[in-house]
Design a protein around this motif. Structure first.
Motif, mmCIF file in Angstrom:
data_model
loop_
_atom_site.group_PDB
_atom_site.id
_atom_site.type_symbol
_atom_site.label_atom_id
_atom_site.label_comp_id
_atom_site.label_asym_id
_atom_site.label_seq_id
_atom_site.Cartn_x
_atom_site.Cartn_y
_atom_site.Cartn_z
ATOM 1 N N MET A 25 5.896 13.876 19.768
ATOM 2 C CA MET A 25 7.232 13.281 19.688
ATOM 3 C C MET A 25 8.305 14.217 20.238
ATOM 4 O O MET A 25 9.308 13.766 20.797
ATOM 5 C CB MET A 25 7.565 12.922 18.233
ATOM 6 C CG MET A 25 6.710 11.812 17.655
ATOM 7 S SD MET A 25 7.301 11.276 16.026
ATOM 8 C CE MET A 25 6.920 12.723 15.021
ATOM 9 N N ASN A 341 6.188 9.232 11.046
ATOM 10 C CA ASN A 341 6.585 9.854 12.313
ATOM 11 C C ASN A 341 8.076 9.832 12.562
ATOM 12 O O ASN A 341 8.695 10.868 12.852
ATOM 13 C CB ASN A 341 5.860 9.172 13.472
ATOM 14 C CG ASN A 341 4.367 9.396 13.449
ATOM 15 O OD1 ASN A 341 3.716 9.193 12.427
ATOM 16 N ND2 ASN A 341 3.806 9.810 14.560
ATOM 17 N N GLN A 342 8.694 8.665 12.472
ATOM 18 C CA GLN A 342 10.107 8.564 12.821
ATOM 19 C C GLN A 342 10.976 9.350 11.852
ATOM 20 O O GLN A 342 11.923 10.033 12.266
ATOM 21 C CB GLN A 342 10.546 7.092 12.845
ATOM 22 C CG GLN A 342 11.970 6.866 13.320
ATOM 23 C CD GLN A 342 12.214 7.369 14.740
ATOM 24 O OE1 GLN A 342 11.307 7.348 15.580
ATOM 25 N NE2 GLN A 342 13.420 7.855 14.999
ATOM 26 N N LEU A 345 10.682 13.025 12.674
ATOM 27 C CA LEU A 345 11.422 13.344 13.896
ATOM 28 C C LEU A 345 12.921 13.419 13.614
ATOM 29 O O LEU A 345 13.604 14.325 14.092
ATOM 30 C CB LEU A 345 11.138 12.291 14.958
ATOM 31 C CG LEU A 345 11.869 12.459 16.296
ATOM 32 C CD1 LEU A 345 11.484 13.769 16.970
ATOM 33 C CD2 LEU A 345 11.566 11.272 17.219
ATOM 34 N N GLU A 346 13.437 12.488 12.832
ATOM 35 C CA GLU A 346 14.856 12.510 12.485
ATOM 36 C C GLU A 346 15.202 13.753 11.664
ATOM 37 O O GLU A 346 16.309 14.292 11.767
ATOM 38 C CB GLU A 346 15.223 11.237 11.738
ATOM 39 C CG GLU A 346 15.188 9.999 12.623
ATOM 40 C CD GLU A 346 15.528 8.726 11.882
ATOM 41 O OE1 GLU A 346 15.766 8.793 10.661
ATOM 42 O OE2 GLU A 346 15.556 7.661 12.527
ATOM 43 N N THR A 377 21.486 10.345 9.553
ATOM 44 C CA THR A 377 20.569 9.804 10.558
ATOM 45 C C THR A 377 19.790 8.594 10.074
ATOM 46 O O THR A 377 19.234 7.860 10.870
ATOM 47 C CB THR A 377 19.560 10.877 11.002
ATOM 48 O OG1 THR A 377 18.932 11.405 9.839
ATOM 49 C CG2 THR A 377 20.244 11.968 11.759
#
Length: 379
Positions: A25, A341-342, A345-346, A377
């Motif tokens: 990512m 995952n998201q 990443l944030e 975020t």
């Protein structure tokens, strides 16, 4: 584009697999250098050979095992002595290597050297691992013996490092967080891109993931099953009845798991989470003596994602009983946390935007409450 140095614990493959999910990512927007030891270095150096992601070998800790695959606390401590005796020199050399890259952020997956380098260089660092659930989560649901084990293990986790700008806990299960002034984020298992693309179906074979040194009794029990069994992690050896031994391969393991009926595995968080993401119930066999895996095994059964048993209990009858409950276990998989995952990443982007290196050591400013950490975020 930020410069990120990523430290990875070398024991087992779960840390390296989780790191791959994160690096895949990050690499398109940031410059990433991985620092890894032992099994993690072997795996990641091959995965990123010839790419813009550099993989640097570093010293690391390893578990010690007795014959039969039992984790040895004494053997682990003795094995750690050379690492500890060379710690000062290792840190000096590693500090120079990391400083040459002028990182904006350091990430660690339960790797103890990079956090100490981060403090020397006054660079913020982020923790992304599974083990910190032992420190930051409410584990009162555990039976007394495992609760005591978790309290002991939490002390070991705290010794590895402290002072991170944010702790990201990646688990196949979800627990309430303890009240704390430390910013903590709990997410699901981090999935490799291959798992997102592989076609999924329910075949008739079982996939088994073990480690070298597993007892012959386990293999004999598997050989008596009435269906094909594809074994990873026990080394390549001649076929035993319906048991086929596969070489360790991410591509092969992913393909076989995606088309399997179920997974029989040691109780590592990452492999259990990947199986769950593909809709495969798990028969978890915690490594003998591995208390963390025993706790993971408890949650496999508690969440109804599968069943847990000791290695010595494995038998054809137990496997058939497990397979007879697959409909219930498949229903349990739907209640596990979604992939993380998201959110992870944030978390990285949040720390990059909030804790610039020149700001100093993490934690010297106002400490955010856990529920506030990613508000900007995640809204």
């Amino acid at each position: 584009m930020a410069r990120i140095c990523y430290g990875v614990a070398g024991e087992g493959r779960g840390h390296a697999t989780r790191t791959r999910a994160m690096v895949e990512m990050l690499r398109h927007e940031h410059e990433v250098t991985i620092f890894a030891s032992h099994a993690a270095y072997a795996m990641l150096s091959v995965a990123y050979a010839g790419s813009e992601v550099k993989v640097v070998p570093i010293p690391g800790l390893r578990h010690g095992y007795r014959r039969g695959g039992r984790l040895s606390l004494l053997g682990s401590l003795v094995g750690a002595l050379p690492f500890l005796l060379r710690l000062s020199g290792s840190l000096d050399r590693l500090t120079e290597t990391v400083a040459e890259r002028s990182p904006d952020l350091i990430i660690t997956d339960f790797e103890p050297l990079l956090p100490r380098v981060a403090k020397r260089l006054r660079v913020p660092f982020l923790s992304v691992d599974h083990q910190h659930f032992l420190v930051n989560c409410d584990l009162s649901i555990l039976p007394p013996r495992l609760y005591r084990a978790a309290k002991l293990l939490s002390l070991v986790v705290r010794l590895f490092y402290s002072g991170q700008a944010l702790t990201v806990i990646s688990s196949f299960f979800s627990l309430p967080l303890k009240p704390s002034s430390e910013p903590v984020l709990q997410v699901g298992v981090l999935l490799r891109p291959e798992l997102e693309r592989v076609p999924v179906r329910d075949g008739e074979h079982l996939v088994v993931y073990l480690r070298r040194g597993v007892s012959g009794a386990v293999l004999r029990a598997l050989a008596q099953c009435r269906r094909e069994v594809r074994v990873y992690g026990a080394g390549v050896r001649p076929r035993q009845g319906k048991v086929v031994f596969r070489p360790l391969s991410e591509e092969g393991f992913t393909s076989d798991l995606a088309s399997a009926l179920a997974l029989v595995t040691t109780a590592g968080n990452q492999v259990v989470g990947e199986a769950a993401a593909l809709g495969k119930p798990v028969l978890a066999l915690p490594e003998p003596g591995n208390l963390e895996q025993e706790i993971n095994g408890f949650f496999v059964q508690h969440t109804a994602a599968g069943r847990t048993a000791r290695f010595c209990e494995l038998s054809p009858r137990l496997v058939e009983e497990f397979l007879g409950e697959l409909p219930r276990f498949k229903a349990g998989l739907f209640h596990l946390p979604p992939k993380g995952n998201q959110a992870a990443l944030e978390a990285v982007e949040y720390v990059l935007s909030t804790f610039p290196p020149q700001w100093g050591l993490p934690g010297r400013g106002r400490v955010l409450a856990p529920q506030q950490v990613l508000a900007p975020t995640l809204r």
